[in-house]
Design a protein around this motif. Structure first.
Motif, PDB file in Angstrom:
ATOM      1  N   PHE A   1      90.100  29.980  48.850  1.00 18.20           N
ATOM      2  CA  PHE A   1      89.705  29.515  47.509  1.00 18.20           C
ATOM      3  C   PHE A   1      88.403  28.708  47.557  1.00 18.20           C
ATOM      4  CE2 PHE A   1      94.281  30.299  47.075  1.00 18.20           C
ATOM      5  CZ  PHE A   1      94.232  31.209  46.045  1.00 18.20           C
ATOM      6  N   THR A   2      87.446  29.263  48.275  1.00 17.30           N
ATOM      7  CA  THR A   2      86.103  28.679  48.325  1.00 17.30           C
ATOM      8  C   THR A   2      85.043  29.724  47.983  1.00 17.30           C
ATOM      9  OG1 THR A   2      85.973  29.161  50.703  1.00 17.30           O
ATOM     10  CG2 THR A   2      86.734  26.956  50.071  1.00 17.30           C
ATOM     11  N   SER A   3      85.447  30.807  47.357  1.00 17.04           N
ATOM     12  CA  SER A   3      84.496  31.899  47.114  1.00 17.04           C
ATOM     13  C   SER A   3      83.397  31.505  46.132  1.00 17.04           C
ATOM     14  CB  SER A   3      85.216  33.154  46.624  1.00 17.04           C
ATOM     15  OG  SER A   3      85.902  32.926  45.420  1.00 17.04           O
ATOM     16  N   ASN A   4      83.640  30.490  45.309  1.00 17.63           N
ATOM     17  CA  ASN A   4      82.560  30.051  44.423  1.00 17.63           C
ATOM     18  C   ASN A   4      81.385  29.521  45.241  1.00 17.63           C
ATOM     19  OD1 ASN A   4      84.323  27.880  45.109  1.00 17.63           O
ATOM     20  ND2 ASN A   4      83.498  26.629  43.450  1.00 17.63           N
ATOM     21  N   PHE A   5      81.676  28.823  46.332  1.00 26.23           N
ATOM     22  CA  PHE A   5      80.605  28.324  47.185  1.00 26.23           C
ATOM     23  C   PHE A   5      79.958  29.466  47.963  1.00 26.23           C
ATOM     24  CE2 PHE A   5      83.615  24.707  46.887  1.00 26.23           C
ATOM     25  CZ  PHE A   5      82.795  23.860  46.172  1.00 26.23           C
ATOM     26  N   TYR A   6      80.756  30.432  48.383  1.00 25.65           N
ATOM     27  CA  TYR A   6      80.205  31.572  49.119  1.00 25.65           C
ATOM     28  C   TYR A   6      79.239  32.362  48.246  1.00 25.65           C
ATOM     29  CZ  TYR A   6      79.848  36.083  51.432  1.00 25.65           C
ATOM     30  OH  TYR A   6      79.352  37.228  51.998  1.00 25.65           O
ATOM     31  N   PHE A   7      79.651  32.685  47.024  1.00 24.63           N
ATOM     32  CA  PHE A   7      78.784  33.494  46.171  1.00 24.63           C
ATOM     33  C   PHE A   7      77.612  32.704  45.615  1.00 24.63           C
ATOM     34  CE2 PHE A   7      82.687  36.134  45.987  1.00 24.63           C
ATOM     35  CZ  PHE A   7      82.122  37.282  46.510  1.00 24.63           C
ATOM     36  N   TYR A   8      77.716  31.385  45.633  1.00 22.60           N
ATOM     37  CA  TYR A   8      76.553  30.571  45.290  1.00 22.60           C
ATOM     38  C   TYR A   8      75.383  30.893  46.225  1.00 22.60           C
ATOM     39  CZ  TYR A   8      73.537  26.454  45.613  1.00 22.60           C
ATOM     40  OH  TYR A   8      72.457  25.624  45.683  1.00 22.60           O
ATOM     41  N   GLY A   9      75.716  31.267  47.469  1.00 24.48           N
ATOM     42  CA  GLY A   9      74.674  31.612  48.426  1.00 24.48           C
ATOM     43  C   GLY A   9      73.867  32.825  48.034  1.00 24.48           C
ATOM     44  N   PHE A  10      74.394  33.638  47.120  1.00 29.73           N
ATOM     45  CA  PHE A  10      73.654  34.801  46.630  1.00 29.73           C
ATOM     46  C   PHE A  10      72.889  34.468  45.354  1.00 29.73           C
ATOM     47  CE2 PHE A  10      77.022  36.553  49.234  1.00 29.73           C
ATOM     48  CZ  PHE A  10      76.359  37.507  49.968  1.00 29.73           C
ATOM     49  N   ARG A  11      72.882  33.177  45.014  1.00 32.48           N
ATOM     50  CA  ARG A  11      72.149  32.675  43.857  1.00 32.48           C
ATOM     51  C   ARG A  11      72.716  33.209  42.550  1.00 32.48           C
ATOM     52  NH1 ARG A  11      71.511  29.770  47.464  1.00 32.48           N
ATOM     53  NH2 ARG A  11      69.566  29.344  48.533  1.00 32.48           N
TER      54      ARG A  11
ATOM     55  N   HIS B   1      84.139  38.312  41.439  1.00 29.88           N
ATOM     56  CA  HIS B   1      84.868  37.703  40.321  1.00 29.88           C
ATOM     57  C   HIS B   1      85.846  36.615  40.771  1.00 29.88           C
ATOM     58  CE1 HIS B   1      87.574  40.550  42.035  1.00 29.88           C
ATOM     59  NE2 HIS B   1      88.448  40.552  41.066  1.00 29.88           N
ATOM     60  N   THR B   2      86.137  36.547  42.065  1.00 33.57           N
ATOM     61  CA  THR B   2      87.093  35.531  42.530  1.00 33.57           C
ATOM     62  C   THR B   2      86.507  34.130  42.517  1.00 33.57           C
ATOM     63  OG1 THR B   2      86.495  35.820  44.874  1.00 33.57           O
ATOM     64  CG2 THR B   2      88.250  37.232  43.999  1.00 33.57           C
ATOM     65  N   TRP B   3      85.207  34.004  42.208  1.00 32.69           N
ATOM     66  CA  TRP B   3      84.615  32.663  42.123  1.00 32.69           C
ATOM     67  C   TRP B   3      85.357  31.820  41.092  1.00 32.69           C
ATOM     68  CZ3 TRP B   3      82.758  30.237  37.817  1.00 32.69           C
ATOM     69  CH2 TRP B   3      82.528  31.027  36.692  1.00 32.69           C
ATOM     70  N   SER B   4      85.780  32.449  39.991  1.00 32.14           N
ATOM     71  CA  SER B   4      86.450  31.684  38.932  1.00 32.14           C
ATOM     72  C   SER B   4      87.855  31.261  39.366  1.00 32.14           C
ATOM     73  CB  SER B   4      86.515  32.496  37.639  1.00 32.14           C
ATOM     74  OG  SER B   4      87.311  33.654  37.804  1.00 32.14           O
ATOM     75  N   LEU B   5      88.517  32.084  40.184  1.00 35.61           N
ATOM     76  CA  LEU B   5      89.823  31.686  40.717  1.00 35.61           C
ATOM     77  C   LEU B   5      89.666  30.479  41.616  1.00 35.61           C
ATOM     78  CD1 LEU B   5      91.373  35.160  41.680  1.00 35.61           C
ATOM     79  CD2 LEU B   5      91.470  33.951  39.491  1.00 35.61           C
ATOM     80  N   ALA B   6      88.593  30.456  42.412  1.00 34.44           N
ATOM     81  CA  ALA B   6      88.348  29.316  43.292  1.00 34.44           C
ATOM     82  C   ALA B   6      88.136  28.037  42.479  1.00 34.44           C
ATOM     83  CB  ALA B   6      87.141  29.596  44.179  1.00 34.44           C
ATOM     84  N   VAL B   7      87.357  28.139  41.398  1.00 35.63           N
ATOM     85  CA  VAL B   7      87.134  26.964  40.548  1.00 35.63           C
ATOM     86  C   VAL B   7      88.457  26.459  39.982  1.00 35.63           C
ATOM     87  CG1 VAL B   7      86.097  26.176  38.376  1.00 35.63           C
ATOM     88  CG2 VAL B   7      84.754  27.554  39.977  1.00 35.63           C
ATOM     89  N   GLU B   8      89.292  27.374  39.505  1.00 33.34           N
ATOM     90  CA  GLU B   8      90.588  26.970  38.952  1.00 33.34           C
ATOM     91  C   GLU B   8      91.477  26.350  40.013  1.00 33.34           C
ATOM     92  OE1 GLU B   8      92.744  29.821  36.717  1.00 33.34           O
ATOM     93  OE2 GLU B   8      91.373  29.761  35.017  1.00 33.34           O
ATOM     94  N   GLU B   9      91.516  26.926  41.213  1.00 35.78           N
ATOM     95  CA  GLU B   9      92.363  26.376  42.273  1.00 35.78           C
ATOM     96  C   GLU B   9      91.892  24.994  42.687  1.00 35.78           C
ATOM     97  OE1 GLU B   9      95.324  27.500  43.505  1.00 35.78           O
ATOM     98  OE2 GLU B   9      95.011  28.736  41.741  1.00 35.78           O
ATOM     99  N   GLN B  10      90.588  24.786  42.717  1.00 33.50           N
ATOM    100  CA  GLN B  10      90.067  23.455  43.035  1.00 33.50           C
ATOM    101  C   GLN B  10      90.470  22.460  41.956  1.00 33.50           C
ATOM    102  OE1 GLN B  10      85.886  24.385  43.687  1.00 33.50           O
ATOM    103  NE2 GLN B  10      86.510  25.891  45.228  1.00 33.50           N
TER     104      GLN B  10
ATOM    105  N   ARG C   1     102.212  27.822  41.175  1.00 36.86           N
ATOM    106  CA  ARG C   1     100.844  28.347  41.252  1.00 36.86           C
ATOM    107  C   ARG C   1     100.784  29.537  42.199  1.00 36.86           C
ATOM    108  NH1 ARG C   1      98.517  28.590  37.531  1.00 36.86           N
ATOM    109  NH2 ARG C   1     100.582  28.294  36.702  1.00 36.86           N
ATOM    110  N   VAL C   2     101.466  29.430  43.347  1.00 38.20           N
ATOM    111  CA  VAL C   2     101.463  30.526  44.308  1.00 38.20           C
ATOM    112  C   VAL C   2     102.119  31.757  43.701  1.00 38.20           C
ATOM    113  CG1 VAL C   2     102.420  31.327  46.510  1.00 38.20           C
ATOM    114  CG2 VAL C   2     101.346  29.073  46.356  1.00 38.20           C
ATOM    115  N   ARG C   3     103.255  31.576  43.038  1.00 38.37           N
ATOM    116  CA  ARG C   3     103.930  32.716  42.402  1.00 38.37           C
ATOM    117  C   ARG C   3     103.037  33.369  41.353  1.00 38.37           C
ATOM    118  NH1 ARG C   3     109.315  33.200  43.474  1.00 38.37           N
ATOM    119  NH2 ARG C   3     110.313  31.402  44.451  1.00 38.37           N
ATOM    120  N   ARG C   4     102.309  32.557  40.648  1.00 42.44           N
ATOM    121  CA  ARG C   4     101.463  33.065  39.566  1.00 42.44           C
ATOM    122  C   ARG C   4     100.224  33.789  40.104  1.00 42.44           C
ATOM    123  NH1 ARG C   4      99.580  35.513  35.644  1.00 42.44           N
ATOM    124  NH2 ARG C   4      98.331  34.513  34.028  1.00 42.44           N
ATOM    125  N   ILE C   5      99.636  33.265  41.170  1.00 42.83           N
ATOM    126  CA  ILE C   5      98.312  33.715  41.573  1.00 42.83           C
ATOM    127  C   ILE C   5      98.319  34.616  42.801  1.00 42.83           C
ATOM    128  CG2 ILE C   5      96.107  32.882  42.515  1.00 42.83           C
ATOM    129  CD1 ILE C   5      96.448  30.432  40.669  1.00 42.83           C
TER     130      ILE C   5
END
Length: 624
Positions: free
Chosen positions: A112-122, A136-145, A71-75
């Motif tokens: 890998f918590t940017s989905n929660f961070y950008f949630y703050g912007f509604r 756009h990194t919100w989707s990477l955070a969802v995948e990593e979780q 995963r690290v090599r890929r991402i």
């Protein structure tokens, strides 16, 4: 490593997904629903990851360390390259408050918590997120979780419930989908950004890998499944738009479509699998991760440099830049990083943790240093401070101005916001955020009036208006109360569009029937990017009039239409446009006498701006 067979059609499906997202974000004029490409990626991820780790687990060869190393090599290498380059651009382009926001997003991306961070912007579809380079990194955070959660889950199921692995995943998928549907009616941003209500999309791919459903033996059925799947994806991309309620039920189309395409391509080749296996599409699919990483920062920084949103004509600039950066990233970062000989595991982990630590330290430094204001002159820095405007007190956010997506009518403080007076004329200010921004000014400009406030973001003050369930319930409750209490006057203000007129007329008739005087405040001048940013950039670069150049011309047209339609309807219409942009001149007032921006973003008033305009407006509102 896995012995999962390579499938070119899946790379082609990746190409369809990433091109959909890019065409949507680049404002190409087509694929207005191209955001569904992310959902296609989720299905692909679920399918491939499950195919790999389930085979390894069944063979007794699964290793968490090796899994996360892959995963690290890929991402991470390509992500790090993008973050470092974007940080340089951010340092040069972003104003202090923007750099603080960017730094917070860097930290959340690396953890890998940017989905929660950008949630703050509604809302993902709101204009205020268009200047966030790492949105756009919100989707990477969802995948990593998902990557953290799912291998643990699957290993536990194989150990303790080996006969019910597929059934258990199916149950979890249903629960996740149910959560998404519930959140769509209560907190749509949470349904979009949070991982649990998104996991069902990856579970769909996982179920396809686990169930090992035999491919249809009849060719016509395989062809039909593939064609139907591709049709569903393309139809969603073409027919959906930012105003579509998403995700939830609407996410079924791209998820089911991706599932059908992957399923139908598992056997003998179909027309769709052959199409997706064409070399140009496969090549784009191979670049899809880097394309996804780079396209949004390129769009945002171009947007900020041009001081306006992207337009279709900008494709000739942003598309080649994205393509070059993506190819460089894929060829010289992604590919070498996947070679264990070129980059041994120990070096990979050291680089991963080292770069992450440096990135987090950079972010903390920028935050502690308040966005490094020394990069700009004091005047530029002063104007730029209004880019992050705290409207909680000025708009009475949370009590009399509700968050239309997160709060319900029960959160409205009737005692504080709708208290009638026995000694003063009772006025009620009703509207969305373009109603709330009048509160500070009107409450000061009309001291002899008992001004009440009933406002909710994104919620038109119309009795029959469309909108979120919370919005409709709130407005219906307010108008029911007014029918019983009969205030002397109602002030209606909103971010009007031409199609609001029929519902506005019905609302006016309802208010007039109870003997209430009705004032309608027209649309305010709007700008193609935040006015505070335009003023700061003007101060930075000197001669010219950037604010006037970036004003939205259609607002004057809407103002004229409203004035003409309402002139014989027994209401008082006030042209806010004329108050800010006097007839006979081509300029609009952009600052107060003390140099404070009248509006802080595309159109909302600052508190001082509200006071200035309300002083001009009050005489008309208090005479009838």
């Amino acid at each position: 490593m896995s012995n999962v067979k390579y499938r070119g059609d899946i790379d082609g499906l990746r190409a369809v997904a990433v091109l959909s997202v890019i065409l949507y974000h680049f404002q190409s004029g087509i694929f207005r629903g191209g955001f569904v490409g992310v959902d296609v990626f989720f299905v692909i991820s679920g399918y491939l990851i499950t195919s790999i780790i389930s085979r390894e687990m069944l063979a007794g060869q699964f290793s968490f360390i090796k899994f996360y190393e892959r995963r690290v090599r890929r991402i991470f290498p390509a992500l790090a390259f993008m973050l470092v380059t974007s940080a340089v651009a951010a340092f040069v382009i972003l104003y202090p408050s923007e750099l603080v926001d960017y730094s917070k997003s860097v930290i959340s991306t690396l953890t890998f918590t940017s989905n929660f961070y950008f949630y703050g912007f509604r809302g993902y579809f709101l204009s205020d997120v268009e200047t966030k380079p790492l949105l756009h990194t919100w989707s990477l955070a969802v995948e990593e979780q998902y990557y953290i959660f799912f291998p643990l889950l699957l290993l536990a199921l194989y150990r303790f419930l080996p006969r019910f692995v597929t059934a258990a995943i199916a149950v979890l998928a249903v629960l996740s989908f149910g959560l998404a549907l519930w959140l769509m009616h209560t907190q749509q941003p949470a349904a979009f950004y949070f991982s649990p209500p998104r996991f069902w999309e990856m579970f769909a791919g996982s179920l396809l890998a686990l169930a090992r459903i035999p491919v249809f033996p009849q060719r016509i059925l395989r062809e039909g499944a593939g064609a139907a799947g591709l049709f569903l994806i393309l139809a969603a991309g073409l027919l959906y738009k930012p105003t579509t309620a998403f995700p939830g039920m609407t996410a079924l189309a791209p998820v089911l479509g991706a599932t059908l395409v992957i399923y139908s391509g598992a056997g003998p080749a179909t027309y769709v699998s052959r199409l997706l296996s064409l070399r140009p599409l496969v090549f784009v699919g191979l670049l899809s991760y880097s394309l996804y990483l780079w396209h949004w920062p390129v769009a945002v920084f171009y947007h900020l440099l041009a001081e306006r949103p992207l337009e279709p004509k900008d494709l000739v600039i942003v598309a080649p830049i994205t393509a070059v950066l993506s190819y460089v990233s894929w060829r010289f970062v992604e590919q070498p990083a996947r070679d264990r000989t070129a980059v041994p595991a120990r070096r990979l982990w050291i680089a991963n943790f080292g770069i992450s630590a440096l990135g987090i330290l950079f972010g903390l430094w920028c935050i502690v240093a308040s966005g490094l204001p020394m990069r700009f002159s004091p005047e530029v820095d002063r104007l730029a401070t209004y880019l992050q405007y705290d409207d909680r007190a000025a708009y009475r956010r949370g009590t009399c101005f509700l968050d239309g997506e997160l709060q319900t009518p029960a959160d409205y403080d009737r005692e504080a916001c709708l208290r009638y007076s026995d000694t003063k004329p009772n006025y009620v200010l009703i509207g969305d955020s373009h109603g709330a921004h009048w509160w500070t000014g009107l409450s000061k400009a009309m001291p002899d009036v008992n001004l009440m406030q009933a406002t909710s973001s994104g919620c038109k003050p119309l009795i029959k208006g469309n909108g979120l369930k919370n919005c409709r319930a709130f407005m219906e409750g307010i108008y029911d109360t007014l029918s019983q209490r009969h205030p002397q006057a109602v002030i209606i203000s909103a971010r009007w569009v031409a199609t609001d007129m029929p519902d506005l007329l019905a609302t006016i008739d309802r208010l007039k029937s109870i003997g209430t005087k009705v004032f309608v405040l027209g649309p305010i001048p709007e700008y193609r990017i935040g006015l505070a940013r335009l003023l700061a950039t003007q101060a930075l670069w000197g001669p010219g009039d950037l604010a006037q150049e970036r004003r939205v011309a259609t607002m004057k047209t809407i103002d004229g239409q409203f004035a003409e339609t309402l002139k014989d309807k027994g209401v008082t219409y006030v042209s806010i446009y004329d108050l800010l942009c006097p007839p006979g001149t081509t300029k609009c007032q952009t600052t107060t006498e003390t140099g404070v921006p009248m509006q802080w973003d595309y159109g909302h008033l600052t508190a001082p701006g509200s006071v200035v305009l309300a002083q001009r407006l009050a005489p008309e509102l208090t005479q009838y």
